[in-house]
Enzyme design. Sequence first.
Site, PDB file in Angstrom:
ATOM      1  N   ASP A 261       0.919  -1.279   0.084  1.00 10.96           N
ATOM      2  CA  ASP A 261       0.176  -0.144  -0.025  1.00 10.96           C
ATOM      3  C   ASP A 261       0.974   1.270  -0.044  1.00 10.96           C
ATOM      4  O   ASP A 261       2.148   1.133   0.135  1.00 10.96           O
ATOM      5  CB  ASP A 261      -1.104  -0.020   1.218  1.00 10.96           C
ATOM      6  CG  ASP A 261      -2.254   0.820   0.694  1.00 10.96           C
ATOM      7  OD1 ASP A 261      -2.034   1.688   0.126  1.00 10.96           O
ATOM      8  OD2 ASP A 261      -3.215   0.647   1.629  1.00 10.96           O
TER       9      ASP A 261
HETATM   10  C1  NOJ Z   1      -4.073   3.669  -0.199  1.00 10.17           C
HETATM   11  C2  NOJ Z   1      -5.247   3.062   0.067  1.00 10.17           C
HETATM   12  O1  NOJ Z   1      -5.396   2.289   1.467  1.00 10.17           O
HETATM   13  C3  NOJ Z   1      -5.306   1.909  -1.025  1.00 10.17           C
HETATM   14  O2  NOJ Z   1      -6.660   1.267  -0.611  1.00 10.17           O
HETATM   15  C4  NOJ Z   1      -5.432   2.392  -2.262  1.00 10.17           C
HETATM   16  O3  NOJ Z   1      -5.590   1.671  -3.344  1.00 10.17           O
HETATM   17  C5  NOJ Z   1      -3.948   3.144  -2.427  1.00 10.17           C
HETATM   18  N1  NOJ Z   1      -4.115   4.306  -1.363  1.00 10.17           N
HETATM   19  C6  NOJ Z   1      -3.770   3.868  -3.926  1.00 10.17           C
HETATM   20  O4  NOJ Z   1      -4.670   4.803  -4.083  1.00 10.17           O
END
Ligand code: NOJ
Length: 714
Positions: A261
């Site tokens: 993430d």
């Molecule tokens: C953080 C989020 O937790 C995740 O769900 C998302 O896909 C990513 N950012 C990318 O935007």
Amino acid sequence: MDLQKLLNEMTVDEKLAQMTQLVPQIITDKGEGAVTGPMRNFGITRKVTSKIGTLLGGTGAEQLKFLQDFHMDEDPHKIPLLFMADIIHGYRTLYPVPLGLGASFDTELAEQCCAMAAKEAVAGGLHVTFAPMVDLVRDARWGRCMETTGEDPYLNSKMSAAMVRGFQGENLEKDKIAACVKHFAAYGACDGGRDYDAVELGDRTLREFYMPAYKVAVDEGVELVMTSFNTLNGVPSSANKYLVDDILRKEWGFDGIVISDFNAFYEMISHGIAANEKECAKKALDATSDIEMMSTCYVKFGKQLLEEGEITEKQLDDAVMRILKLKEKLGLFDDPYRGASVEEEKRLHLCKEHRDLARVAAEKSAVLLKNDGVLPLDENVKKIAVIGPAADHGMIGGWFCCGTVAEAVSALDGIKNVAKNADVKLAFGSTFDPNEKPEAVADRIAEAKKLAAECDAVVLCIGEEMDMSGESHTRARISISDAQAELVKEVCSVNKNTVTVIYCGRPLALEKINDISPATVIFWHPGTEGGNALANLLFGRVNFQGKLPMTFPYEGQSPYFYNHLPTGRPNGNGGYCLRYLDTPYEPVYPFGYGMSYTTFEISSPTLSSNEMTEDGEITVFVNVKNTGNVHGIETVQLYINDVTASVSRPVKEMKGYQKVALAPGEEKTVAFKITLDALKFHTFSGEYKAEKGKFKVFVSNRSDVKEFVEFKLV
Ligand code: NOJ
């Protein structure tokens, strides 16, 4: 393309860059992308960014073609970029947030919605969506309830498989995109419902409740898995070998891409398990993490780690090969633009077919909680008031990708579209501010009350603004605000023909308004066609069929979930038993609950036998009858309880459901087969098996059913 030959020719720097994902604006000042976390000056040069493997957050054929050209001009081996984005509840045409889709209990619908999103995204130049998000959630305070399908592992698993199928099709055909299931693992179990906080879970709970929906996605062939921000029993997921290497790769056989993430590698330092970026890189690679999202530990320290013998080139090669394979599978080596096309964007985005599907999805997701004879409203009503902060607002939902509020149908517009001859009036009443006091909006409430008194019917649109749920949007208090509750009270005091429509991305505590509002609908954040769907429902052109995919608790009860373990002192035995001193013990509305414009009678369940052998099966039968005056669809739910086992088992677990369509007076027999698989669990000795003994079987249209029949596994 001979991928092995390509890999052999790549330098270590090229390999590390393939394993890095940044936003377009870091590559060129002509690029833009959604940023959902910290942005730093990463201190990397054009030498690195020119070889980068993937970008996140960019959208649109024009921009992504430009970025692909820009990159291909520079990349030494002309390896195309992989474009990823969060397409969570639609690309341009938005359907309800996933929690709403969960309420439909309709997997075919979920698949169709994701297929529509994939088509629109392909035209917009994208290759991968960071979806489905299948984190099980039990705590309504967590903002990301909105992105999941709720608290039940069975429902979540069905939805997970359907969504992967919808995005990816059989085999990533031309109008499909790769799916990335997330957030592995147990991200929704954060302490106190606080996003990003730690998760502590025993292995049994982890495997039985949290893991199934990810596992099903893997079985369905999902191409990517995103590891979660949180620590699980002390280890952040991007560095969690047990989770990623042992369970995901070795036990489940996942050979696709594992992506972190946003900035999660770097956050190992704050988690206190790495002293610097070099250690982050080593730990992540040892856990077989392939792509680092929005930090630069691999590109900065990978080479040094290799030279020092801390990692091997084989580890890098394995990761890069997985990335190259997906690029090949998507056909990017032959056509780096893939389906990106401005013409197709124009043809597909918000086309009638897509808007129709979005509307149907919003209709099927809505949950009717209460109806004291107010609904359906009469289309020939003379004067109707639409009141509240969500009344004149296209409530598309928090992950709107390329959709806009301006393109969405508000409640006001939807009602005007259906009640064509009515005088439709608007008043705001209050804002969405959860801390707003009635005194602060006394004038607005008075104005709304006056209008309500003059009208034949009122549609009150309240709840949560779109950005009050979602990532990092934890709430400590999930009640309807005092100002909104006052608005409901005042309006209902002068007009009994009032329906309260609640827009939300999580369960809200409804006790302040539940007794006051004569009719109440949960409408989630419904997407582009929300207003039209709402009007169809309220005027009875279509029937309600949604069921709550999460318990709706009283304020202060969270986390509250139906499938909890029994205690030695169950509720209902006076003091010194399970209870709250200041709220009832039961929630306001249970999991699985939802009404219709018709009524259904479900008979007591009967069993094909009172005994089941390990290689046998039992069938449970109920008769379901539509006892009302209109056609309706009921979701008949099967729950099981293992009465005595080597470890305490949940008081109920959903093991099946069927949606049954019935004309007025019509009756059908619904049969559920129970096989050994439905009875298996992780026993005291750690085996996954069913134990002999008694089981209770419940069949109903809500989870708080009391009546059961019993059988024995012999
Ligand atoms: C953080 C989020 O937790 C995740 O769900 C998302 O896909 C990513 N950012 C990318 O935007």
